[in-house]
Structures are given as structure tokens and as C-alpha cells.
Design a protein around this motif. Structure first.
Motif, short mmCIF file in Angstrom:
data_model
loop_
_atom_site.label_atom_id
_atom_site.label_comp_id
_atom_site.label_asym_id
_atom_site.label_seq_id
_atom_site.Cartn_x
_atom_site.Cartn_y
_atom_site.Cartn_z
N LEU A 190 0.83 -1.21 0.00
CA LEU A 190 0.00 0.00 0.00
C LEU A 190 0.87 1.26 0.00
O LEU A 190 0.64 2.20 -0.78
N MET A 191 1.89 1.28 0.88
CA MET A 191 2.69 2.50 1.00
C MET A 191 3.58 2.70 -0.23
O MET A 191 3.82 3.82 -0.65
N ASN A 192 4.02 1.59 -0.83
CA ASN A 192 4.77 1.73 -2.07
C ASN A 192 3.87 2.35 -3.14
O ASN A 192 4.31 3.19 -3.94
N ASN A 193 2.61 1.98 -3.11
CA ASN A 193 1.64 2.51 -4.05
C ASN A 193 1.33 3.99 -3.77
O ASN A 193 1.17 4.79 -4.69
N VAL A 194 1.27 4.35 -2.49
CA VAL A 194 1.10 5.76 -2.12
C VAL A 194 2.26 6.58 -2.69
O VAL A 194 2.07 7.65 -3.27
N TYR A 195 3.47 6.06 -2.54
CA TYR A 195 4.64 6.75 -3.10
C TYR A 195 4.53 6.89 -4.63
O TYR A 195 4.79 7.94 -5.20
N ALA A 196 4.16 5.79 -5.29
CA ALA A 196 4.06 5.80 -6.75
C ALA A 196 3.06 6.86 -7.21
O ALA A 196 3.34 7.65 -8.11
N ASN A 197 1.90 6.90 -6.53
CA ASN A 197 0.88 7.89 -6.91
C ASN A 197 1.38 9.30 -6.70
O ASN A 197 1.14 10.18 -7.52
N PHE A 198 2.04 9.53 -5.58
CA PHE A 198 2.56 10.88 -5.31
C PHE A 198 3.59 11.28 -6.36
O PHE A 198 3.53 12.39 -6.92
N VAL A 199 4.54 10.41 -6.63
CA VAL A 199 5.62 10.75 -7.55
C VAL A 199 5.07 10.96 -8.96
O VAL A 199 5.47 11.90 -9.66
N GLU A 200 4.11 10.16 -9.36
CA GLU A 200 3.56 10.32 -10.71
C GLU A 200 2.64 11.54 -10.81
O GLU A 200 2.76 12.32 -11.74
N ASN A 201 1.74 11.71 -9.84
CA ASN A 201 0.73 12.76 -9.98
C ASN A 201 1.22 14.14 -9.54
O ASN A 201 0.76 15.14 -10.06
#
Lengths: 492, 492
Positions: A190-201
Motif C-alpha cells: 500500500l505504501m509503495n503505491n502511495v509513493y508511486a501515486n505521489f511521484v507520478e501525480n
């Protein structure tokens, strides 16, 4: 100081170092390997912090603060973690200075004030935090424990670069405790995904989500999830990691809980972090030979207005228009600055805002006043257009959204055109040297092959992508059978 | 763990220590003198930070970040500052650990990895910052330089107490540079005033603004402005300080600027800070024998709703009402929590929220549902009232405002009734021992008398109030002539 930067093609590394300093983001300090983050750079970091903090809280985490120091006996408790960080840690041995008897006016450590136990300046906080969690966790009712800390950490790196690798850096570190393995694994993902969303968006940087190989894992982790980005020079950058720690720290620090049936079990753990290294990724992904390029989501000023005038009368009229634009854009939650400094000419202001990556620059001169127009310049593609005052607010909104999307798309196109599938080691070396980027290749799954390839090419396995499909193949180096491709690259 | 606190009259100090731990604010750590700030305590600190940060930015300051470490040669450059902090600083001497050859599985500092120059863990950052400012300031155009840093600092205190005095603490430190003495003095006063407004309006704690005597000044300052608060046990607490540093640091670090006439001059400086010590002031000013009392401005949850039910049907109906209340209060920017934990009974929830100082507690039971009412309990005066759902939002708003105002008024009444004018030393000692609080007395202006009074009574001069009126008198200890009263007190 000349504002002209070395170009990226001439010397990418020099371009980066100059840009960081000239755009007023950071500089080296008097302390070896430690940087000063200057106000403009810190303002961008604050925007990142605010957004990440919001996402952490939305996913149920609370902030807390744990000590800077880790007593040596705690530091060494989790063996692999200790081994991983022992070689690069700053150690406090004394708690007092005294006048140096040999050198008037100088101080020295007081030999009488030696600590009984040395204190390690935290390179990461698992040890001190898990030692604390022992007192906080007794029952399944105390779980999950979802905590984050914003802090400074110190890793005594030998070769440092502003933002990318510094002896002290700022970061956040999440440390969570769970009743089951499955729940801890879900949290790490989940937190890796939170990071991915932040970095991309927000940062407009595309990333590959994956897991690390055993040799690239965090010291003390059973699995390390990561997000990997690609810089304009074809080198990869690890932008964030999220670790499934198994029961390793719970066992090292004896953290047990009574489950619903009253049985004692060790707690399952995760930790995850991103750091000021993200600033390096941001700078290197979007910027150009003119300087910094910032996505509007993270720009301290999204718009700057520069008045062009010869008389006070002109300036007064321009100021009136500018104030009205400012009011309208602030109502849309846009950040905007009126650069009415009298110490600088418009040309110098243009150059500065270009260097510092302000997404939109609005220039207003006497001719614009007469026509009811302004000139808007985009930083990302350096184009200009004349816009009627009546349409301005909507046009600014459109342009800011377009810049955010364009930067992402440009970075994505570059990244996607720099993932090359190779089938043999000659091609591997050839692509690595002449094109760079990610190399997607089969690997036999052994540490030995991974080490050998690193030794021969400096490329490491950045990750095994989460979205990998199974595919029969043979290892690019040994020819042994393989079931999936992994991503290799030279990396920061 | 029993939730019952030692009472304030029984043992004020014990009451404080228990309260901090039992209300989940902070606890001692494995590192001598360093605390862990727990999520609930940190949430209050975050609210303080957010408000202060806003005020700093409104007054033109920008945040930045400077290194944790100060090389010894910089640390010792400003002599008085070095002397003031040398006795309590943590010193890093090594940058690596290695396996201990004598103790398998243990680590020791690697004797080969001794730093050429020791690094002091910052007790305050004037040295490292002024060494940096030398590169940033050339001309009057670079001034004023208005910078703040949020950071951790370390002062190796021998006797520590949670929040009030810890070896590591969190704070902000402003460091500004100015072209003239008058401007720097204005800045120091302005920031002291910003602190006073924050502490009075947000923390609901009345303060006296004043200047420190020479012996109580910050090491390296020419003048220290301060805000002094009074705790419920009659001891004073220094809640914030703002220093006029003259040209001391500019001279020690050779920071000069060219003025408008092109003449070189040393820069004028200020520094100012508040720390997690404010948490101690907050706790000690308002709390009671039942636990923490928080002003609504800083409460992580201003309102909590506790459902009282026997059947699922009741709970469902209560939940519906609770959700509607939550929606309405969030629309008013109020923070509100629905405590629907099934692991705790209402009585236990009431006790916890009382202990943790939630300003308003709303209880909803089946009878309330039938009547269209709820019960509201105030934490500050422990009164309850029944309120119709139709009036609830307005009543909550009124009550929260009233609690904020009442807490301030109560603290002000206490403070004002504990400023005692005395004319002779017997009365001085008598008031100090039997009543406590501030003693307003004449003092002959010498360090010797100040020291002697401190030695005899443990009272120090907290400040010379800014709003002092001139008044002829004689020193309470020596009988020498004096032109104004100063405030003495025992202090934290």
C-alpha cells in the motif's frame, strides 16, 4: 556569478551541480557531505511534505517523534540491520567540550566526559522504534500500530552529491506493526503505491513499481518494494522504498502480542521512506539547459507577474491590473507573485524565473495595458502567447494543467523509449553504453550472476517489476533458464 | 495501568510526570534524557507548528535547513556562545563501527575512523548559519535576510523532565540579518511579540513580555527578549526568547555588506526560538487532577462523540445522528471524532477522553434519540448540559469559544493574583515560600545581588517587564537605589 549553465549534453553531472546551486535550491556546507537546503529548495520540499503527510494520514497513520540517538547496544540488536549500517554511521562518544590547555581560545573534547555507551546518530530508526514498541504492544487490540516520523538521518557516505546522496538528509520513515504477515505485506505494498501515486501525480515522474532482489534489499528486510524512476541521462534513481520486515525486528527486540485466542506471537513489521533525494529526482527529470523546470503542483510560485514600464504612471497602472489578476488567481488557490523589485530590470527577472522554473510568467507592459492583454510565457516549452485579460484566469488554469500533464507525458515517453529488451550480453553492454535506460533481460536468479554483471558493467538490478508477466527465457549472462525478465540499469 | 493521577496538591511534580505519560503525550526513551513524543502529544505539537509557521511566513520569513553538525572550529568561533554551550554538547568523534574483536556479535567504534575534526551536534545553530550567511550577503540588497528553521537540537542536560528539559528537543530557530541596529532590534521585538500573541491566543496562557538581565541572557546576545508564563505551582516558565545579537556573530564569522554608499559594515543579527518545552507550559497551565485540559485551538480532537447503546439497532440509529453532527461540525472546520470502538465501554471512553483533555464530549443514548437531544460535557469545568439537536452546532461553537476564553481568563486571574510587590527581603522570602508566583521588587542592577538572591532563595530575575513604569525605590536585598521593579520567581 554567471547564470549560464553548462549544457546537459556537455556534462550532465556538472549541469546538475550548477543548476542546484544557481537556482538557489541547496549548497554544500562546512560539514563534509552535509548540505544547506536554501529557502527556495526548502519551499519545494515543504510542498512535497504537505502532500505526503496528507496521504499518510488519509491511510490511517499518525506522526510521532523518536530520539536522534541509538545506543550501541540497541543498534547492534538486529544483526543484519546493524551490519548494513555500521560502516557509515556517525558516533557520539563524548558529552562535553572543555578549554584546550595547549591551545588558548580553542576547545577539545573533555576526556572525563566519555559516554558509558556510545550513541549512534540514527541512520534509520528501526532499532530505537522497535525497542519502544515493546512497551506499546501487548494485545491484538494494540494493532495495527501505524506511525510515521519526519526526521533527519545521517549516513556517513564517502562520495556525496547535493540531494542525491548526502551525509545528513531529511526524510520520513513509517514504522508499522501488525498481527499477521498478510496484513504487513499489504501495508508495505500500500505504501509503495502511495509513493508511486505521489511521484507520478505531483512530481510528474513515471515510476516502475517492483521488488528488490535479495542483495539490493534493505538490511533487515524480508522483502523491499520500490519505485524506480529514470533520469534524462539514462540512469535510474530509486525514488522510494517500502519494506516488509517480517518478524525480524520483533524477534530482535522481543515484541510480542496476545492474539484473539490469547496466544503469544511476535509482531509483523513494515518500514517505508522517501527523502530529500526526491528533490534530485525532480530536478533531473524535468529541467533543461535554461535551468529548473517545475511541475505546477510543486512550484512555490506557479505564476509570476513581471511589470515592464518606463514611468511611475505605467507602473501604477500595471500594478492595478496585476493586483486584480492576483486576487482572481488566489481565489483559485493558485500561488502567484508580483515581482515589482526596483533593483532588477525585466530581463534579469525573466532570466531568474526561468532559472528557477516558475511554470508561467506573465509580462505586462504599456502596450498590453492599451490592448487589455498580457503576455504569458510557459517555462516547460518556452512558448509565449498573448491573452486577453478577460480570458486570463481560465487560460492560466488550462496552461497549468497542461504543463503538469505535458511534463509527465514527456518523461513517460522518454522512459518508455528507454526500456530495452535484450537477449544476450553483448547487446546488454551495447545498449547500456550507447543508449542507457532500463534494460529488460532474463536473469538466472542468483546473487553471483547479479554481482558479476555489476562488476562488469556497473549495472544493477533495479527491480523485478510488480506487473511482470511470466516468460520463458535464458539468463542474459549465464544462459541458465529464467521465468521472467528483470530491469537492469546504472543508477544514482 | 491505573488511570488515577496523583493530585496536584499532593505532589505537583509527580502529577505532571504521570499526566504526560498517562495522557499518551510522551515517555522516556532508552537514550538518557531523550524522550519519545507519542502520536497524541505530537498531534498537539503539529498544531502549534502549523500556527507558528503561518505567523512566521506572514511576517516575511522563509524556512530553510542547515546541517545538524557544527565543526568544532566553527563552534568555538563566537567565544561567548561557545563558552555557554561547551559544557553540554554531544560530540561526534568517529564515523564508523566495526565488529568488536573481543565480543562476538558486538560492535565498537573503529579506531581507524576517527574524524579529523570533531563535530558538535547543534545545541543551537548560530555558528553554522552565520558561517553560511557569509556567502549569501554581499550588499544591502541581500538584506534583510529572514530565515527560520524547524529542527532538533541537543543539549546534554543532567537533570531532564519530559518536554520541560530534555537532552534532545524539537524547536524552531529564526536567524535574521539586517543592515542596521535599529532594524535588528525591531525584528527581535517583533518576534517576541509574535510569540506572545501565539501563546496568549492559541495556548490560552498569559505571558509577561520583558528583557533578561545580563546574567540570564543567551550566550552571545546583546539583549534577550522573552515571554514568561506562570504555572499552577507558582513557578515561572520561560516560554520563548528572541535575541538581539548585535554584530557579535557577524564579526566572529566575518559577515560584511556594502551599504548604499558602498561602505563595508558588519551585519546586525537576531535569533529567536520556541521549543517542545511549550508542551510543558500548555500541560501545566490548564490541566487538573482528572488529567489534561486543552484549549480548543490546539486540541487534536475538539469534540468526541460517544455512543451509549445496548442493541445494534440503537447503535445504528446513534451512528446516523453522529454522522450528521460530524458533517455539520466539519463544515465549521471543527475536528471531531466518533468513538465507536467496540473494545471499550462508555465509562472507559469517558475516562480516556477526560484524561486526554478533549474539550467537549457528546454522549448520545436511546433516551436522547427519543427526545432529539444529546448530552454535552465540558472538559474544562466538568459541567454537563442537555442540548436539542437543532441547536447543537451553534451551541458547540459557543462552548468551544467559551472554553478557549475561560481557560485564558482563569490562567490570567491566577497569574495576576500571583504577582506580589514586596519591599523588603523578609517579605520576599516569605512570599516566595508560602505563596509563590512572581515577586515584583526593586533590584540594584548588579550581577552580584542577582547571584546572591539566587543563592539564598533559588529565585532568579525572570525579566524586566517591557511595560515597566519608572519608580524610585531601594533594592530589596542591598537597599541601594533603584529606578524600576523587576520580576523574580523560582522557575522551570
Amino acid at each position: 556569478m554567471s547564470k549560464k549553465l553548462t549544457s546537459r549534453t556537455e556534462d550532465y553531472s556538472k549541469w546538475y551541480n550548477e543548476l542546484v546551486v544557481k537556482a538557489d535550491l541547496a549548497e554544500n556546507s562546512a560539514v563534509r557531505g552535509c548540505m544547506v537546503i536554501k529557502p527556495y529548495g526548502y519551499a519545494i520540499w515543504e510542498k512535497m511534505q504537505a502532500e505526503l503527510d496528507k496521504k499518510f494520514k488519509e491511510t490511517g497513520h499518525q506522526n510521532a517523534y523518536f530520539p536522534l540517538f541509538v545506543p550501541k547496544s540497541l543498534f547492534e540488536a538486529e544483526e543484519k540491520n546493524a551490519e548494513g549500517f555500521a560502516k557509515e554511521c556517525a558516533v557520539v562518544t563524548h558529552y562535553r567540550l572543555q578549554n584546550d590547555p595547549d591551545k588558548p581560545g580553542k576547545l577539545r573534547v573533555d576526556p572525563e566526559a566519555r559516554l558509558e555507551e556510545e550513541l549512534v546518530v540514527r541512520p534509520t530508526s528501526e532499532a530505537i522504534i522497535w525497542n519502544t514498541y515493546r512497551g506499546w504492544i501487548q494485545s491484538y487490540r494494540d494493532l495495527p500500530l501505524l506511525i510515521n516520523q519526519w526526521a533527519n538521518v545521517v549516513r556517513w557516505e564517502m562520495r556525496t552529491r547535493l540531494f542525491l546522496r548526502t551525509a545528513e538528509f531529511l526524510w520520513q520513515e513509517g514504522h508499522t506493526a501488525h498481527a499477521t504477515k498478510a496484513e504487513a505485506l499489504d501495508e508495505a505494498k500500500l505504501m509503495n503505491n502511495v509513493y508511486a501515486n505521489f511521484v507520478e501525480n505531483f512530481m510528474a515522474i513515471p515510476v516502475v513499481q517492483g521488488v528488490k532482489t535479495e542483495s539490493e534489499r534493505f538490511a533487515g528486510a524480508d522483502e523491499t518494494y520500490c519505485i524506480e524512476a529514470l533520469m534524462q541521462d539514462g540512469k535510474a534513481l530509486q525514488a522510494g522504498t517500502s519494506h516488509f520486515l517480517g518478524q525480524n525486528f520483533a524477534k530482535a527486540f522481543d515484541v510480542k502480542f496476545a492474539n484473539k485466542e490469547g496466544k503469544q506471537d511476535h509482531v509483523w513489521a513494515t518500514s517505508w521512506g522517501v527523502s530529500t533525494r526526491l528533490m534530485g529526482a525532480l530536478i533531473m527529470t524535468h529541467s533543461d539547459d535554461q535551468g529548473l523546470v517545475l511541475p505546477p503542483s510543486l512550484a512555490p510560485n506557479q505564476v509570476v507577474i513581471v511589470p515592464i514600464y518606463k514611468s511611475d504612471e505605467d507602473l501604477n497602472a500595471i500594478t492595478e491590473v496585476a493586483n486584480s489578476i492576483i486576487t482572481d488567481l488566489r481565489a483559485k488557490n493558485r500561488t502567484i507573485k508580483f515581482d515589482n523589485r526596483t533593483t532588477h530590470r525585466p530581463g534579469a527577472k525573466f532570466a531568474q524565473h526561468e532559472l528557477q522554473g516558475v511554470p508561467l510568467r506573465i509580462a505586462i507592459g504599456p502596450k498590453d495595458l492599451a490592448n487589455g492583454t498580457v503576455e504569458i510565457a510557459r517555462r516547460d516549452n518556452l512558448t509565449k502567447e498573448t491573452v486577453s485579460l478577460n480570458d486570463l484566469v481560465n487560460r492560466v488554469e488550462e496552461l497549468l494543467e497542461d504543463i503538469q500533464a505535458s511534463l509527465y507525458k514527456k518523461a513517460l515517453d522518454y522512459r518508455d523509449s528507454h526500456i530495452t529488451e535484450v537477449e544476450n550480453f553483448d547487446d546488454f553492454k551495447n545498449v547500456l553504453e550507447n543508449k542507457g535506460g532500463f534494460i529488460s533481460a532474463h536473469w538466472d536468479g542468483t546473487n553471483e550472476t547479479e554481482d558479476k554483471i555489476k562488476e562488469l558493467t556497473k549495472a544493477t538490478i533495479r527491480c523485478i517489476p510488480l506487473e511482470n508477466k511470466e516468460e520463458e527465457g535464458v539468463c542474459v549472462y549465464t544462459g541458465a533458464p529464467s521465468k521472467q525478465r528483470v530491469l537492469f540499469a546504472k543508477a544514482y
